[in-house]
Design an enzyme around this catalytic site. Structure first.
Site, PDB file in Angstrom:
ATOM      1  N   PRO A   2       5.369   2.814   3.383  1.00  0.00           N
ATOM      2  CA  PRO A   2       4.431   3.533   3.629  1.00  0.00           C
ATOM      3  C   PRO A   2       3.236   3.181   3.897  1.00  0.00           C
ATOM      4  O   PRO A   2       2.918   2.448   3.988  1.00  0.00           O
ATOM      5  CB  PRO A   2       3.900   4.103   2.049  1.00  0.00           C
ATOM      6  CG  PRO A   2       5.250   3.822   1.468  1.00  0.00           C
ATOM      7  CD  PRO A   2       5.411   2.638   1.876  1.00  0.00           C
ATOM      8  N   GLU A   3       2.818   4.325   4.976  1.00  0.00           N
ATOM      9  CA  GLU A   3       1.554   4.624   5.433  1.00  0.00           C
ATOM     10  C   GLU A   3       0.634   4.858   4.608  1.00  0.00           C
ATOM     11  O   GLU A   3       0.145   5.257   3.565  1.00  0.00           O
ATOM     12  CB  GLU A   3       1.675   5.227   6.972  1.00  0.00           C
ATOM     13  CG  GLU A   3       2.637   5.228   7.911  1.00  0.00           C
ATOM     14  CD  GLU A   3       2.812   4.252   8.545  1.00  0.00           C
ATOM     15  OE1 GLU A   3       1.552   3.482   9.173  1.00  0.00           O
ATOM     16  OE2 GLU A   3       3.536   3.137   8.676  1.00  0.00           O
ATOM     17  N   LYS A  51      -2.913  -0.033   1.210  1.00  0.00           N
ATOM     18  CA  LYS A  51      -1.026   0.808   0.770  1.00  0.00           C
ATOM     19  C   LYS A  51      -0.955   0.155  -0.989  1.00  0.00           C
ATOM     20  O   LYS A  51      -0.155   0.887  -1.854  1.00  0.00           O
ATOM     21  CB  LYS A  51      -0.535   0.002   1.200  1.00  0.00           C
ATOM     22  CG  LYS A  51      -0.457   0.068   2.909  1.00  0.00           C
ATOM     23  CD  LYS A  51       0.554   0.044   2.963  1.00  0.00           C
ATOM     24  CE  LYS A  51       0.448  -0.047   5.033  1.00  0.00           C
ATOM     25  NZ  LYS A  51       1.068  -0.529   5.816  1.00  0.00           N
ATOM     26  N   ASN A 165       3.933   0.907   9.998  1.00  0.00           N
ATOM     27  CA  ASN A 165       4.375   0.357  11.325  1.00  0.00           C
ATOM     28  C   ASN A 165       4.558   2.213  12.265  1.00  0.00           C
ATOM     29  O   ASN A 165       4.262   1.687  13.640  1.00  0.00           O
ATOM     30  CB  ASN A 165       5.780   0.333  10.746  1.00  0.00           C
ATOM     31  CG  ASN A 165       6.495  -0.755  12.229  1.00  0.00           C
ATOM     32  OD1 ASN A 165       6.068  -2.250  12.841  1.00  0.00           O
ATOM     33  ND2 ASN A 165       7.817  -0.901  12.471  1.00  0.00           N
ATOM     34  N   ARG A 251      10.236  -5.977  12.868  1.00  0.00           N
ATOM     35  CA  ARG A 251       9.968  -4.195  12.502  1.00  0.00           C
ATOM     36  C   ARG A 251      10.558  -3.894  13.645  1.00  0.00           C
ATOM     37  O   ARG A 251       9.778  -4.308  14.874  1.00  0.00           O
ATOM     38  CB  ARG A 251       8.986  -3.950  11.828  1.00  0.00           C
ATOM     39  CG  ARG A 251       8.438  -4.289  10.742  1.00  0.00           C
ATOM     40  CD  ARG A 251       6.439  -4.091  10.476  1.00  0.00           C
ATOM     41  NE  ARG A 251       5.963  -5.047   8.956  1.00  0.00           N
ATOM     42  CZ  ARG A 251       5.672  -4.978   8.419  1.00  0.00           C
ATOM     43  NH1 ARG A 251       6.108  -3.497   8.266  1.00  0.00           N
ATOM     44  NH2 ARG A 251       5.643  -5.627   7.151  1.00  0.00           N
TER      45      ARG A 251
END
Length: 265
Positions: A2-3, A51, A165, A251
């Site tokens: 998650p961002e 995060k 990402n 990624r």
């Protein structure tokens, strides 16, 4: 993973459901914490740090969780049906008379003294959505390793906390350089690094509202809410060239071959 904006929203939901209320249920389904019991204590607050999620309780204790790739916190009315995954994926249950918060697939569940929180989040750089945000310090962190590819530097939570990402690819597009461009090779690196840090904070702050599509383009159409992330082979919104995709540090990474200069795989 998650961002930072997703984690911020999760913290806000948990805070609204738990803060200021007495715990009527405490169930941590990880072996080392299975016998702990904080029922009867009041939740003081739930805050994000990059995060990471920190739920603080009276008595000086903090429940530290991290969602990583697949974790999620769900909040339900007390007595309501839970949904979010099979029962065996539940790692934490926190309940009050009004709500139940259920943590699914949480890879990190840790109970520690609030005074010791720095042990788990003290290494993080300035939090893009936190009170400690400092664009100049974040830029200095990025510039400290000039040979490092920009995409990797942006994802390093020790530099600035909260970028995932998606925002990595979007920020590199906005800076008009590829994610493989060394930080020291940016145009006017000192100025660009500060602008990147400030842009990152603006993007995340613009996307913390509930029930909306994450957007960097300003469009709320799901198909074009982002400039490059997830847009492989589609035309660039700026120049029409086909967006490309490759891996960076394992990624998926996206860029426009015409709008963004610099090295590529």
């Amino acid at each position: 993973m998650p961002e930072g904006d997703s984690v911020w929203r999760a913290a806000a939901r948990l805070h609204a459901a738990l803060a200021g209320r007495e715990l009527t249920r405490w169930d941590l389904r990880v072996p080392r914490l299975a016998t702990t019991d904080l029922t009867g204590r009041t939740t003081l607050e739930v805050v994000p740090r990059g995060k990471h999620l920190l739920a603080r309780f009276e008595g000086g204790l903090t429940l530290h969780t991290h969602l990583r790739m697949d974790g999620a916190w769900r909040v339900f009315p007390a007595g309501g049906k839970w949904h979010g995954g099979p029962v065996h994926e539940i790692r934490a249950v926190l309940g009050t008379e009004e709500h139940t918060a259920v943590g699914y697939r949480l890879p990190v569940v840790e109970l520690l003294r609030t005074a010791d929180e720095d042990r788990v989040v003290g290494h993080l750089g300035p939090d893009l959505l936190g009170p400690d945000w400092d664009a100049d310090r974040a830029a200095a962190n990025l510039l400290a390793a000039p040979e490092r590819p920009l995409g990797e530097a942006l994802l390093d939570q020790r530099n600035l906390a909260g970028i995932g990402n998606i925002y990595k690819s979007e920020l590199c597009f906005l800076a008009r350089v590829t994610p493989w461009t060394p930080v020291g090779a940016l145009p006017d690196p000192a100025v660009t690094a500060v602008r990147l840090a400030a842009a990152a904070q603006r993007l995340l702050a613009a996307n913390i509202g509930e029930n909306r599509i994450r957007t960097t383009t300003g469009s709320l159409r799901p198909t074009r809410a982002l400039f490059v992330y997830g847009q492989a082979h589609r035309p660039c919104l700026r120049c029409g060239a086909a967006i490309r995709e490759a891996e960076q540090d394992g990624r998926p990474t996206y860029w426009c071959p015409r709008c963004q200069s610099g090295p590529t795989p």
